[in-house]
Design an enzyme around this catalytic site. Structure first.
Site, PDB file in Angstrom:
ATOM      1  N   HIS A  24      24.268  81.490  58.464  1.00 62.85           N
ATOM      2  CA  HIS A  24      23.194  81.106  57.559  1.00 62.85           C
ATOM      3  C   HIS A  24      22.128  80.365  58.356  1.00 62.85           C
ATOM      4  CE1 HIS A  24      25.613  82.233  54.156  1.00 62.85           C
ATOM      5  NE2 HIS A  24      26.530  81.316  54.416  1.00 62.85           N
ATOM      6  N   VAL A  78      33.570  85.780  59.006  1.00 63.37           N
ATOM      7  CA  VAL A  78      32.547  84.871  59.510  1.00 63.37           C
ATOM      8  C   VAL A  78      31.147  85.418  59.229  1.00 63.37           C
ATOM      9  CG1 VAL A  78      32.563  85.945  61.817  1.00 63.37           C
ATOM     10  CG2 VAL A  78      31.727  83.592  61.543  1.00 63.37           C
ATOM     11  N   GLY A 136      36.205  86.672  52.562  1.00 64.60           N
ATOM     12  CA  GLY A 136      35.371  87.279  53.586  1.00 64.60           C
ATOM     13  C   GLY A 136      35.564  86.670  54.962  1.00 64.60           C
ATOM     14  N   CYS A 194      30.909  89.404  59.232  1.00 67.53           N
ATOM     15  CA  CYS A 194      31.789  89.921  58.176  1.00 67.53           C
ATOM     16  C   CYS A 194      32.943  90.748  58.746  1.00 67.53           C
ATOM     17  CB  CYS A 194      30.997  90.737  57.159  1.00 67.53           C
ATOM     18  SG  CYS A 194      29.656  89.806  56.387  1.00 67.53           S
TER      19      CYS A 194
END
Length: 309
Positions: free
Chosen positions: A149, A146, A144, A241
């Site tokens: 979080h 970047v 995937g 993403c």
């Protein structure tokens, strides 16, 4: 482990593990109610699926056992959780060699603010200077692009030996999506869906959950992140993403939108009076329940290692 915010260029010195594979099939079902069960203390209480007590000779019979490290109310630094996952994977591989792999593992937590990149992530998806990154930045071995979080986002890291489930990574990815889709439907009446060719879960045009995994010798790690009460502004500093034509959303944001207009198709129940803590608690209980149903596992609560707590 590579900390990158002080570097002018992202480097990827990681030696990749053998083959990542990806697949699909239908999910499996069972029921697993939840209530306060383990890690009780004066300061905090964690929730997991009840442990079904088995004879001492066998830990689990009907289902696969899954050791659960439940820190869903804690903000864990990304580097610690990442290192911990890799240590568990190495231990599991050694157990497999000795035919002693008796249980899977599930880690549940929130992270301190951080950006992470997958193996093929492009610097073009970062809207900031790497020498002056807003938060810590790590390139990892997961698949995937970047992502971000932070607080208010529930993260689940399943470390699963797919030999005991289905040796098919498309199935595994779709099963992780299925967990989230069930949570959004059962707990919030949000109609979530997949999008062909993309990994993750959407409600309308909003992406609520990101999934990035790594599999080494059929043992999975990394996992899923679900935006619950997350501050979404850090996503504006990246192309999440690598998808430029869709927006990132959160459960809290969609419920707020529903409270303003009942005609937009988001949910059917009234949740606007639920505060952030309750929203995290509800989502957590539902994630645990649906994970147990989809993957047909029984959770056994484990104490948190000192290097993490």
């Amino acid at each position: 482990m590579w900390y990158l915010s002080s570097f002018s260029r992202i480097q990827n010195p990681l030696t990749l593990y053998p083959a990542e594979m990806i697949v699909f099939t239908s999910s499996m079902f069972c029921s697993a109610p939840t209530w306060p069960l383990c890690n009780k203390s004066k300061s905090k209480q964690h929730y997991v699926t009840p442990i079904v007590r088995r004879p001492t000779l066998t830990r689990c019979q009907a289902k696969r056992c899954c050791d659960c490290y439940d820190m869903y109310k804690e903000l864990v630094p990304y580097a610690k959780a990442w290192s911990w996952q890799k240590a568990i994977v190495d231990k599991r591989k050694a157990q497999i060699e000795r035919n002693e792999d008796l249980a899977d593992t599930l880690i549940i937590l929130q992270h301190q603010q951080v950006y992470t990149l997958g193996t093929g992530s492009s610097e073009e998806n970062l809207h900031f200077d790497l020498k002056n990154a807003p938060f810590e930045l790590y390139r990892t071995e997961r698949g995937g692009e970047v992502t971000y979080h932070g607080p208010g986002q529930l993260v689940m890291y399943p470390i699963i030996n797919l030999r005991y489930h289905k040796m098919d990574l498309h199935w595994y990815l779709r099963s992780l999506e299925e967990v989230i889709i069930r949570v959004l439907s059962s707990s919030f009446s949000l109609e979530a869906s997949r999008i062909d060719g993309l990994t993750g879960v959407w409600v309308g045009g909003w992406k609520l959950a990101a999934i990035g995994i790594r599999v080494s010798q059929w043992v999975t790690y990394h996992g899923l992140a679900l935006n619950v009460t997350t501050d979404l502004s850090p996503f504006q500093q990246i192309v999440p993403c690598g998808i430029r034509d869709r927006q990132v959303g959160s459960i809290k944001g969609l419920l707020r939108e529903h409270s303003r207009s009942h005609s937009n198709g988001f949910g059917t129940e009234n949740h606007q009076d639920i505060d952030d803590i309750q929203l995290i608690d509800i989502t957590h209980r539902s994630l645990v329940k649906e994970f147990c149903e989809v993957f047909q596992v029984e959770l056994e609560c484990k104490p948190i290692p000192l290097l993490i707590s």
